[in-house]
Design a protein around this motif. Sequence first.
Motif, PDB file in Angstrom:
ATOM      1  N   ALA A  89       0.813  -1.215   0.000  1.00 26.69           N
ATOM      2  CA  ALA A  89       0.000   0.000   0.000  1.00 26.69           C
ATOM      3  C   ALA A  89       0.848   1.267   0.000  1.00 26.69           C
ATOM      4  O   ALA A  89       0.527   2.250  -0.659  1.00 26.69           O
ATOM      5  CB  ALA A  89      -0.948  -0.001   1.204  1.00 26.69           C
ATOM      6  N   GLY A  90       1.952   1.254   0.732  1.00 26.14           N
ATOM      7  CA  GLY A  90       2.833   2.415   0.809  1.00 26.14           C
ATOM      8  C   GLY A  90       3.474   2.742  -0.530  1.00 26.14           C
ATOM      9  O   GLY A  90       3.467   3.892  -0.972  1.00 26.14           O
ATOM     10  N   PHE A  91       4.032   1.715  -1.187  1.00 22.09           N
ATOM     11  CA  PHE A  91       4.625   1.934  -2.508  1.00 22.09           C
ATOM     12  C   PHE A  91       3.556   2.368  -3.502  1.00 22.09           C
ATOM     13  O   PHE A  91       3.783   3.248  -4.333  1.00 22.09           O
ATOM     14  CB  PHE A  91       5.328   0.673  -3.019  1.00 22.09           C
ATOM     15  CG  PHE A  91       6.738   0.525  -2.520  1.00 22.09           C
ATOM     16  CD1 PHE A  91       7.721   1.423  -2.888  1.00 22.09           C
ATOM     17  CD2 PHE A  91       7.086  -0.533  -1.696  1.00 22.09           C
ATOM     18  CE1 PHE A  91       9.034   1.282  -2.430  1.00 22.09           C
ATOM     19  CE2 PHE A  91       8.386  -0.687  -1.231  1.00 22.09           C
ATOM     20  CZ  PHE A  91       9.360   0.228  -1.601  1.00 22.09           C
ATOM     21  N   SER A  92       2.394   1.755  -3.423  1.00 19.62           N
ATOM     22  CA  SER A  92       1.300   2.104  -4.329  1.00 19.62           C
ATOM     23  C   SER A  92       0.931   3.582  -4.201  1.00 19.62           C
ATOM     24  O   SER A  92       0.810   4.297  -5.201  1.00 19.62           O
ATOM     25  CB  SER A  92       0.077   1.227  -4.039  1.00 19.62           C
ATOM     26  OG  SER A  92      -1.031   1.666  -4.771  1.00 19.62           O
ATOM     27  N   ALA A  93       0.781   4.052  -2.967  1.00 16.31           N
ATOM     28  CA  ALA A  93       0.428   5.451  -2.725  1.00 16.31           C
ATOM     29  C   ALA A  93       1.528   6.391  -3.221  1.00 16.31           C
ATOM     30  O   ALA A  93       1.243   7.418  -3.855  1.00 16.31           O
ATOM     31  CB  ALA A  93       0.169   5.679  -1.241  1.00 16.31           C
ATOM     32  N   SER A  94       2.787   6.038  -2.973  1.00 15.92           N
ATOM     33  CA  SER A  94       3.903   6.874  -3.417  1.00 15.92           C
ATOM     34  C   SER A  94       3.977   6.949  -4.938  1.00 15.92           C
ATOM     35  O   SER A  94       4.218   8.013  -5.507  1.00 15.92           O
ATOM     36  CB  SER A  94       5.231   6.327  -2.891  1.00 15.92           C
ATOM     37  OG  SER A  94       5.272   6.409  -1.496  1.00 15.92           O
ATOM     38  N   ILE A  95       3.751   5.825  -5.593  1.00 15.42           N
ATOM     39  CA  ILE A  95       3.788   5.793  -7.054  1.00 15.42           C
ATOM     40  C   ILE A  95       2.637   6.629  -7.622  1.00 15.42           C
ATOM     41  O   ILE A  95       2.832   7.423  -8.544  1.00 15.42           O
ATOM     42  CB  ILE A  95       3.748   4.340  -7.580  1.00 15.42           C
ATOM     43  CG1 ILE A  95       5.070   3.638  -7.241  1.00 15.42           C
ATOM     44  CG2 ILE A  95       3.475   4.304  -9.088  1.00 15.42           C
ATOM     45  CD1 ILE A  95       5.053   2.139  -7.421  1.00 15.42           C
TER      46      ILE A  95
END
Length: 109
Positions: A89-95
């Motif tokens: 979820a963290g990488f998804s939000a950052s991307i």
Amino acid sequence: MMKHKALSLLGMAMRAGKLVTGDETVLKNVKQGKARLVILAGDASDNTKKKYRDKCSTYNVKLVEMFDRVSLGEAIGKSERVLIAVTDAGFSASIMRSLTQPTEVEYID
């Protein structure tokens, strides 16, 4: 040459083990609810685009069509890739954030 921040984030996600590639693996992660974001290469076939638009819509997974298969493959240190699913979820939000903001850093090869 400008390199998009999202591509750098994909490389970090790959090294962290937080993304999967390939038709069957991505589809399995979408169906199991593990995929947070699916990135589809802009030069993917029309059949693949339709399949993943429908599946991601059905399973309520964000889908982004961006970059090309060569850029996606290079970003994660693999050969050409048409499909990538981010499972964190963290990488998804950052991307997603980086896709809506302009790149501020110029990368020098």
